[in-house]
Design a protein around this motif. Structure first.
Motif, short mmCIF file in Angstrom:
data_model
loop_
_atom_site.label_atom_id
_atom_site.label_comp_id
_atom_site.label_asym_id
_atom_site.label_seq_id
_atom_site.Cartn_x
_atom_site.Cartn_y
_atom_site.Cartn_z
N ILE A 148 16.17 22.19 20.60
CA ILE A 148 17.50 21.92 20.07
C ILE A 148 17.59 20.49 19.56
CG2 ILE A 148 19.93 21.64 20.73
CD1 ILE A 148 19.50 24.06 22.63
N LEU A 149 17.06 19.54 20.33
CA LEU A 149 17.06 18.15 19.87
C LEU A 149 16.24 17.99 18.60
CD1 LEU A 149 16.57 16.21 23.23
CD2 LEU A 149 18.58 16.13 21.73
N TRP A 150 15.09 18.66 18.51
CA TRP A 150 14.22 18.53 17.35
C TRP A 150 14.95 18.98 16.08
CZ3 TRP A 150 11.90 21.15 13.39
CH2 TRP A 150 10.80 20.53 12.79
N TRP A 151 15.59 20.14 16.13
CA TRP A 151 16.31 20.64 14.95
C TRP A 151 17.49 19.75 14.60
CZ3 TRP A 151 14.73 23.75 11.32
CH2 TRP A 151 13.70 24.64 11.60
N TRP A 152 18.21 19.29 15.62
CA TRP A 152 19.37 18.42 15.39
C TRP A 152 18.92 17.13 14.70
CZ3 TRP A 152 21.61 14.83 19.53
CH2 TRP A 152 22.83 14.31 19.12
N ILE A 153 17.84 16.53 15.19
CA ILE A 153 17.34 15.29 14.61
C ILE A 153 16.75 15.54 13.22
CG2 ILE A 153 15.62 13.47 14.91
CD1 ILE A 153 16.22 13.74 17.97
N LEU A 154 16.11 16.68 13.02
CA LEU A 154 15.57 17.00 11.69
C LEU A 154 16.68 16.99 10.64
CD1 LEU A 154 13.24 17.91 9.82
CD2 LEU A 154 13.91 20.25 10.37
N PHE A 155 17.81 17.63 10.97
CA PHE A 155 18.90 17.67 10.00
C PHE A 155 19.51 16.29 9.76
CE2 PHE A 155 19.14 22.29 11.20
CZ PHE A 155 18.67 22.73 9.98
N MET A 156 19.37 15.38 10.73
CA MET A 156 19.84 14.01 10.50
C MET A 156 18.84 13.20 9.67
SD MET A 156 21.74 12.81 13.98
CE MET A 156 20.42 13.17 15.12
N VAL A 157 17.55 13.52 9.80
CA VAL A 157 16.51 12.76 9.10
C VAL A 157 16.30 13.24 7.67
CG1 VAL A 157 14.01 12.31 9.13
CG2 VAL A 157 15.33 12.11 11.23
N LEU A 158 16.58 14.50 7.39
CA LEU A 158 16.30 15.07 6.06
C LEU A 158 16.90 14.27 4.89
CD1 LEU A 158 16.40 18.93 6.52
CD2 LEU A 158 14.46 17.51 5.87
N PRO A 159 18.14 13.82 4.94
CA PRO A 159 18.68 13.12 3.77
C PRO A 159 18.20 11.67 3.62
CG PRO A 159 20.43 13.55 5.37
CD PRO A 159 19.19 14.14 5.91
N VAL A 160 17.47 11.13 4.58
CA VAL A 160 17.03 9.74 4.52
C VAL A 160 16.01 9.55 3.40
CG1 VAL A 160 15.84 7.90 5.77
CG2 VAL A 160 17.49 9.36 6.95
N GLY A 161 16.26 8.61 2.53
CA GLY A 161 15.32 8.25 1.47
C GLY A 161 15.24 9.21 0.30
N VAL A 162 16.18 10.10 0.16
CA VAL A 162 16.14 11.08 -0.92
C VAL A 162 16.73 10.47 -2.18
CG1 VAL A 162 17.01 13.31 -1.69
CG2 VAL A 162 16.27 13.02 0.65
N ARG A 163 15.99 10.59 -3.25
CA ARG A 163 16.46 10.13 -4.57
C ARG A 163 16.53 11.32 -5.50
NH1 ARG A 163 12.53 5.30 -4.24
NH2 ARG A 163 13.81 3.83 -3.08
N ARG A 164 17.60 11.37 -6.28
CA ARG A 164 17.75 12.49 -7.22
C ARG A 164 16.80 12.38 -8.39
NH1 ARG A 164 24.15 13.74 -8.04
NH2 ARG A 164 24.51 14.57 -5.97
N GLU A 165 16.51 13.51 -8.96
CA GLU A 165 15.68 13.57 -10.16
C GLU A 165 16.48 12.98 -11.32
OE1 GLU A 165 12.32 13.99 -11.88
OE2 GLU A 165 12.44 15.17 -10.06
N THR A 166 15.87 12.04 -12.07
CA THR A 166 16.58 11.41 -13.17
C THR A 166 16.55 12.27 -14.43
OG1 THR A 166 14.57 10.16 -13.70
CG2 THR A 166 16.23 9.07 -12.32
N GLU A 167 15.44 12.93 -14.68
CA GLU A 167 15.34 13.80 -15.85
C GLU A 167 15.38 15.24 -15.38
OE1 GLU A 167 11.89 12.84 -18.08
OE2 GLU A 167 12.33 10.70 -18.12
N VAL A 168 16.50 15.87 -15.62
CA VAL A 168 16.69 17.24 -15.14
C VAL A 168 16.11 18.22 -16.16
CG1 VAL A 168 18.37 18.95 -14.44
CG2 VAL A 168 18.76 16.54 -13.92
N VAL A 169 15.21 19.07 -15.69
CA VAL A 169 14.62 20.11 -16.51
C VAL A 169 15.54 21.33 -16.44
CG1 VAL A 169 12.58 21.56 -16.79
CG2 VAL A 169 12.34 19.23 -15.95
#
Length: 83
Positions: A12-33
């Motif tokens: 339970i802790l692993w999944w909870w922490i995974l969902f908190m870590v997933l958005p860290v450092g995400v950058r959107r694609e600049t050129e959308v195909v």
């Protein structure tokens, strides 16, 4: 905490922490195909996030385990007070 309870708490802790870590450092694609989502990340860095999640969950699990074993927070006493 017995073995099965410890494993369940860790998962339970692993999944909870995974969902908190997933958005860290995400950058959107600049050129959308055409056909791709506008919010799709350039790089997910998923392997590094899985390793970080595992390490953080292990540390948090040790803390939770020590709290339960030391009876710092006694869940049995809480239930007795409620009844």
């Amino acid at each position: 905490m017995d073995l099965v309870s410890g494993i369940v708490v860790y998962v339970i802790l692993w999944w909870w922490i995974l969902f908190m870590v997933l958005p860290v450092g995400v950058r959107r694609e600049t050129e959308v195909v055409p056909g791709n989502d506008v919010g799709a990340p350039q790089k997910t860095m998923l392997p590094a996030k899985l390793v970080a999640t595992t390490a953080i969950a292990a540390v948090v699990w040790v803390i939770v385990n020590q709290i339960v074993r030391s009876d710092l927070i006694s869940f049995r006493d809480m239930i007795k007070d409620w009844m």
